[in-house]
Design an enzyme around this catalytic site. Structure first.
Site, PDB file in Angstrom:
ATOM      1  N   ASP A 108       0.823  -1.199   0.000  1.00  0.00           N
ATOM      2  CA  ASP A 108       0.000   0.000   0.000  1.00  0.00           C
ATOM      3  C   ASP A 108       0.861   1.254   0.000  1.00  0.00           C
ATOM      4  OD1 ASP A 108      -1.970   1.875   0.265  1.00  0.00           O
ATOM      5  OD2 ASP A 108      -2.803   1.078   2.130  1.00  0.00           O
TER       6      ASP A 108
ATOM      7  N   ASP B 139      -1.320   5.567  -5.701  1.00  0.00           N
ATOM      8  CA  ASP B 139      -1.813   4.616  -4.705  1.00  0.00           C
ATOM      9  C   ASP B 139      -1.968   3.235  -5.333  1.00  0.00           C
ATOM     10  OD1 ASP B 139      -2.957   3.177  -2.689  1.00  0.00           O
ATOM     11  OD2 ASP B 139      -4.673   4.512  -2.384  1.00  0.00           O
TER      12      ASP B 139
END
Length: 339
Positions: free
Chosen positions: A47, A216
């Protein structure tokens, strides 16, 4: 997985390291890395949109001989996922790279992780501010790899099916790397935030004028501010499918490329790189004969300081350098052989 933003949470498997490079399998959604923490081994979501590293959503935490309970609690919300628990420090090993005394969250409760054990947070350390009861900032795994002298440069590079720690691997891209500073626009500047714009087709019709957004890798789709997403639907002729929430058409045949302008360079995103893979339609609950697009609605209008998210299904076609040491992001065209 940007805090307080809803997104799909899927998983893909990551495999072995080659020196300071880790390869992974592409299942069109996210990356999951195998990490040794203390005496246990965990499958953690890769992440770049959050920064806390934690486990215990699935496999319970097994403390190692150097484990210490800091006495603080920790809580992180990702919108449709969250966890709360206790903060420990322990040794964390990314295959051959060991971090001593890394802060980790140990979940007492969690939601929305869908079979994952937790998260490997690769975002800027500022995102950890306020996540523990002590309220301070927590060094990330990349911060500690660098500060402990394990890697030579304070950066990571994510390319196709691999992550490089502390270096950029020239074999992962073609052409030059385009670098841009972290945007000055809030709140995007608290993430891996950049300035860029989107156009459609050879005529260069504007989808979204130059504005701030973020990198992201845990966001499955690239997300655009609601007004830009509406423009995208009009230009492509797509509608939002209520069953899957994806943009959908009967056929992809008449679609044109999207262009992303970053740092003065134009990065082409051909149709095959922003459509959802047809053989994966059933994964999202879609119809096998429809054309779904991996571009979605951010849920807020442009002008709020975070107007797009470059998600995994787009980013996997590029080499992305997240350079903490120089407060910048680099993007290059990916080597197709790595996809």
């Amino acid at each position: 997985m940007r805090r307080d933003h809803k997104k799909l949470v899927f998983a893909i498997a990551l495999a072995s390291f080659i020196t300071k490079v880790q390869s992974f399998e592409d299942l069109f959604t996210h990356g999951v890395i195998t990490v040794k923490v203390g005496a246990g081994t965990y499958s953690l979501l890769v992440d770049t949109g959050s920064s806390n590293t934690w486990m215990g959503a699935g496999e319970p935490y097994q403390p190692g001989p150097n484990s210490q309970d800091t006495g603080e609690t920790v809580y992180v919300s990702y919108g449709d996922a969250s966890f709360s628990g206790e903060e420990f420090t322990d040794d964390v090993t990314l295959d051959s790279l060991t971090i001593q005394g890394q802060s980790i969250g140990v979940a007492i409760s969690s939601t929305g992780m869908r079979g994952l054990d937790g998260v490997l947070g690769l975002g800027p350390s500022g995102l950890t501010q306020g996540t523990t009861s002590g309220g301070g900032e927590i060094p990330t795994v990349i911060d500690n790899l660098f500060s402990q002298g394990t890697i030579a440069a304070h950066l990571i590079s994510i390319a196709g099916k691999q992550i490089s720690y502390g270096k950029t691997d020239a074999s992962t891209f073609v052409g030059a790397i385009t670098y841009g500073p972290i945007t000055g626009t809030s709140p995007a500047n608290t993430f891996w935030g950049i300035d860029g714009s989107f156009t459609y087709g050879p005529s260069g019709t504007s989808i979204l004028a130059t504005t701030a957004g973020i990198i992201d890798h845990s966001s499955t789709r690239t997300l655009l501010a609601s007004d830009a997403y509406s423009t995208f639907l009009k230009l492509t002729g797509a509608t939002t499918d209520q069953k899957t929430s994806f943009a959908v058409l009967d056929s992809c045949d008449k679609l044109e490329s999207i262009s992303f302008d970053f740092g003065g360079a134009i990065f082409q995103i051909p149709v095959e790189k922003y459509r959802w893979p047809a053989d994966q339609n059933t994964v999202i609950g879609g119809d096998v004969d429809k054309c779904y697009l991996a571009v979605g609605d951010l849920g807020t209008k442009s002008g709020h300081g975070l107007d797009f998210i470059l998600g995994y299904n787009t980013l996997k076609h590029f080499t992305v350098i997240l350079d903490t040491g120089n407060s910048r992001v680099g993007i290059a065209k990916g080597n197709a052989s790595l996809l």
